[in-house]
Design a protein around this motif. Structure first.
Motif, PDB file in Angstrom:
ATOM      1  N   HIS A  24      -0.988  -6.646  16.458  1.00 30.36           N
ATOM      2  CA  HIS A  24       0.123  -5.941  17.295  1.00 30.36           C
ATOM      3  C   HIS A  24       0.753  -6.968  18.170  1.00 30.36           C
ATOM      4  O   HIS A  24       1.954  -7.030  18.171  1.00 30.36           O
ATOM      5  CB  HIS A  24      -0.411  -5.119  18.192  1.00 30.36           C
ATOM      6  N   PHE A  25       0.179  -8.249  18.454  1.00 31.09           N
ATOM      7  CA  PHE A  25       0.837  -9.278  19.235  1.00 31.09           C
ATOM      8  C   PHE A  25       1.871  -9.898  18.460  1.00 31.09           C
ATOM      9  O   PHE A  25       3.010 -10.151  18.761  1.00 31.09           O
ATOM     10  CB  PHE A  25      -0.242 -10.391  19.833  1.00 31.09           C
ATOM     11  N   TYR A  26       1.660 -10.443  17.127  1.00 32.33           N
ATOM     12  CA  TYR A  26       2.372 -11.239  16.201  1.00 32.33           C
ATOM     13  C   TYR A  26       3.530 -10.215  15.699  1.00 32.33           C
ATOM     14  O   TYR A  26       4.810 -10.614  15.770  1.00 32.33           O
ATOM     15  CB  TYR A  26       1.747 -11.581  15.041  1.00 32.33           C
ATOM     16  N   ALA A  27       3.179  -8.949  15.476  1.00 33.14           N
ATOM     17  CA  ALA A  27       4.479  -7.997  15.145  1.00 33.14           C
ATOM     18  C   ALA A  27       5.339  -7.920  16.164  1.00 33.14           C
ATOM     19  O   ALA A  27       6.585  -7.941  15.812  1.00 33.14           O
ATOM     20  CB  ALA A  27       3.990  -6.741  14.845  1.00 33.14           C
ATOM     21  N   LYS A  28       4.991  -7.973  17.574  1.00 39.25           N
ATOM     22  CA  LYS A  28       5.864  -7.913  18.671  1.00 39.25           C
ATOM     23  C   LYS A  28       6.408  -9.183  18.903  1.00 39.25           C
ATOM     24  O   LYS A  28       7.652  -9.141  19.108  1.00 39.25           O
ATOM     25  CB  LYS A  28       5.016  -7.342  19.839  1.00 39.25           C
ATOM     26  N   ALA A  29       5.647 -10.102  18.960  1.00 42.29           N
ATOM     27  CA  ALA A  29       6.459 -11.612  19.209  1.00 42.29           C
ATOM     28  C   ALA A  29       7.367 -11.941  18.172  1.00 42.29           C
ATOM     29  O   ALA A  29       8.294 -12.664  18.623  1.00 42.29           O
ATOM     30  CB  ALA A  29       5.318 -12.468  19.191  1.00 42.29           C
ATOM     31  N   PHE A  30       7.298 -11.492  16.909  1.00 32.90           N
ATOM     32  CA  PHE A  30       8.003 -12.128  15.912  1.00 32.90           C
ATOM     33  C   PHE A  30       9.047 -11.129  15.332  1.00 32.90           C
ATOM     34  O   PHE A  30       9.979 -11.203  14.459  1.00 32.90           O
ATOM     35  CB  PHE A  30       7.193 -12.652  14.502  1.00 32.90           C
ATOM     36  N   GLY A  31       9.099  -9.890  16.004  1.00 35.84           N
ATOM     37  CA  GLY A  31      10.117  -8.758  15.845  1.00 35.84           C
ATOM     38  C   GLY A  31       9.725  -8.299  14.479  1.00 35.84           C
ATOM     39  O   GLY A  31      10.853  -7.692  14.061  1.00 35.84           O
ATOM     40  N   GLY A  32       8.465  -8.176  13.995  1.00 30.43           N
ATOM     41  CA  GLY A  32       8.238  -7.803  12.708  1.00 30.43           C
ATOM     42  C   GLY A  32       7.518  -6.373  12.763  1.00 30.43           C
ATOM     43  O   GLY A  32       7.713  -5.589  13.809  1.00 30.43           O
ATOM     44  N   ARG A  33       6.880  -6.149  11.497  1.00 28.70           N
ATOM     45  CA  ARG A  33       6.287  -4.798  11.626  1.00 28.70           C
ATOM     46  C   ARG A  33       5.140  -4.919  10.648  1.00 28.70           C
ATOM     47  O   ARG A  33       4.913  -5.969   9.853  1.00 28.70           O
ATOM     48  CB  ARG A  33       7.108  -3.592  10.711  1.00 28.70           C
ATOM     49  N   LEU A  34       4.065  -4.029  11.152  1.00 29.59           N
ATOM     50  CA  LEU A  34       2.724  -4.158  10.498  1.00 29.59           C
ATOM     51  C   LEU A  34       3.032  -3.409   8.947  1.00 29.59           C
ATOM     52  O   LEU A  34       3.476  -2.264   8.941  1.00 29.59           O
ATOM     53  CB  LEU A  34       1.680  -3.374  11.022  1.00 29.59           C
ATOM     54  N   ALA A  35       2.618  -4.221   7.899  1.00 30.10           N
ATOM     55  CA  ALA A  35       2.869  -3.824   6.473  1.00 30.10           C
ATOM     56  C   ALA A  35       1.901  -3.259   5.858  1.00 30.10           C
ATOM     57  O   ALA A  35       1.855  -2.395   5.063  1.00 30.10           O
ATOM     58  CB  ALA A  35       3.557  -5.021   5.794  1.00 30.10           C
ATOM     59  N   PHE A  36       0.655  -3.950   6.284  1.00 32.32           N
ATOM     60  CA  PHE A  36      -0.534  -3.587   5.857  1.00 32.32           C
ATOM     61  C   PHE A  36      -1.849  -3.851   6.623  1.00 32.32           C
ATOM     62  O   PHE A  36      -1.857  -4.630   7.111  1.00 32.32           O
ATOM     63  CB  PHE A  36      -0.840  -4.314   4.346  1.00 32.32           C
ATOM     64  N   LEU A  37      -2.864  -2.997   6.731  1.00 33.59           N
ATOM     65  CA  LEU A  37      -3.976  -3.223   7.391  1.00 33.59           C
ATOM     66  C   LEU A  37      -5.395  -2.631   6.393  1.00 33.59           C
ATOM     67  O   LEU A  37      -5.146  -1.308   6.026  1.00 33.59           O
ATOM     68  CB  LEU A  37      -4.191  -2.379   8.608  1.00 33.59           C
ATOM     69  N   MET A  38      -6.251  -3.196   6.297  1.00 31.71           N
ATOM     70  CA  MET A  38      -7.486  -2.616   5.615  1.00 31.71           C
ATOM     71  C   MET A  38      -8.869  -2.940   6.559  1.00 31.71           C
ATOM     72  O   MET A  38      -8.664  -4.055   7.043  1.00 31.71           O
ATOM     73  CB  MET A  38      -7.850  -3.371   4.470  1.00 31.71           C
ATOM     74  N   THR A  39      -9.528  -2.019   6.758  1.00 30.56           N
ATOM     75  CA  THR A  39     -10.797  -2.292   7.679  1.00 30.56           C
ATOM     76  C   THR A  39     -11.853  -2.606   6.876  1.00 30.56           C
ATOM     77  O   THR A  39     -11.999  -2.443   5.270  1.00 30.56           O
ATOM     78  CB  THR A  39     -10.950  -1.001   8.291  1.00 30.56           C
ATOM     79  N   TRP A  40     -12.960  -3.262   7.373  1.00 31.06           N
ATOM     80  CA  TRP A  40     -14.160  -3.598   6.630  1.00 31.06           C
ATOM     81  C   TRP A  40     -14.818  -2.491   5.921  1.00 31.06           C
ATOM     82  O   TRP A  40     -15.149  -2.342   4.910  1.00 31.06           O
ATOM     83  CB  TRP A  40     -15.011  -4.261   7.605  1.00 31.06           C
ATOM     84  N   GLY A  41     -14.647  -1.283   6.839  1.00 32.25           N
ATOM     85  CA  GLY A  41     -15.316  -0.018   6.333  1.00 32.25           C
ATOM     86  C   GLY A  41     -14.486   0.691   5.137  1.00 32.25           C
ATOM     87  O   GLY A  41     -15.352   1.487   4.342  1.00 32.25           O
ATOM     88  N   SER A  42     -13.316   0.345   5.117  1.00 34.87           N
ATOM     89  CA  SER A  42     -12.530   0.781   3.613  1.00 34.87           C
ATOM     90  C   SER A  42     -12.438   0.041   2.551  1.00 34.87           C
ATOM     91  O   SER A  42     -11.876   0.083   1.517  1.00 34.87           O
ATOM     92  CB  SER A  42     -11.094   1.235   4.205  1.00 34.87           C
ATOM     93  N   SER A  43     -13.283  -1.158   2.528  1.00 35.37           N
ATOM     94  CA  SER A  43     -13.076  -2.049   1.534  1.00 35.37           C
ATOM     95  C   SER A  43     -14.252  -1.826   0.712  1.00 35.37           C
ATOM     96  O   SER A  43     -15.292  -1.126   0.793  1.00 35.37           O
ATOM     97  CB  SER A  43     -13.360  -3.581   2.365  1.00 35.37           C
ATOM     98  N   PRO A  44     -14.135  -2.672  -0.504  1.00 35.72           N
ATOM     99  CA  PRO A  44     -15.338  -2.642  -1.481  1.00 35.72           C
ATOM    100  C   PRO A  44     -16.556  -3.238  -0.729  1.00 35.72           C
ATOM    101  O   PRO A  44     -17.653  -2.773  -1.528  1.00 35.72           O
ATOM    102  CB  PRO A  44     -14.693  -3.359  -2.577  1.00 35.72           C
TER     103      PRO A  44
END
Length: 72
Positions: A18-38
């Motif tokens: 969230h910090f880097y998305a705001k700082a660089f004027g970007g957007r979160l494109a993808f997030l995967m949690t450990w619980g949703s991983s293989p």
């Protein structure tokens, strides 16, 4: 040529995204949690909701921010 850095964090990757998305004027494109991983069955208690890996897009570059966790 573009630079696509990979930054690592020890458990606070979601906040960093969230910090880097705001700082660089970007957007979160993808997030995967450990619980949703293989590897979900191998993740210690308390890590299922933490971010395993994700990506922030900022114009022509991408930032990958994995949370590192040693799994036994």
């Amino acid at each position: 040529m573009s630079l696509n850095p990979v930054l690592t964090f020890n458990g606070n990757c979601k906040e960093a995204f969230h910090f880097y998305a705001k700082a660089f004027g970007g957007r979160l494109a993808f997030l995967m949690t450990w619980g949703s991983s293989p590897k979900a069955s191998q993740v210690p208690a308390g890590w299922h909701e933490k971010i395993l890996i994700g990506r922030v897009n900022t114009g022509s570059s991408e930032k990958y921010l994995p949370t590192l966790r040693h799994l036994l």
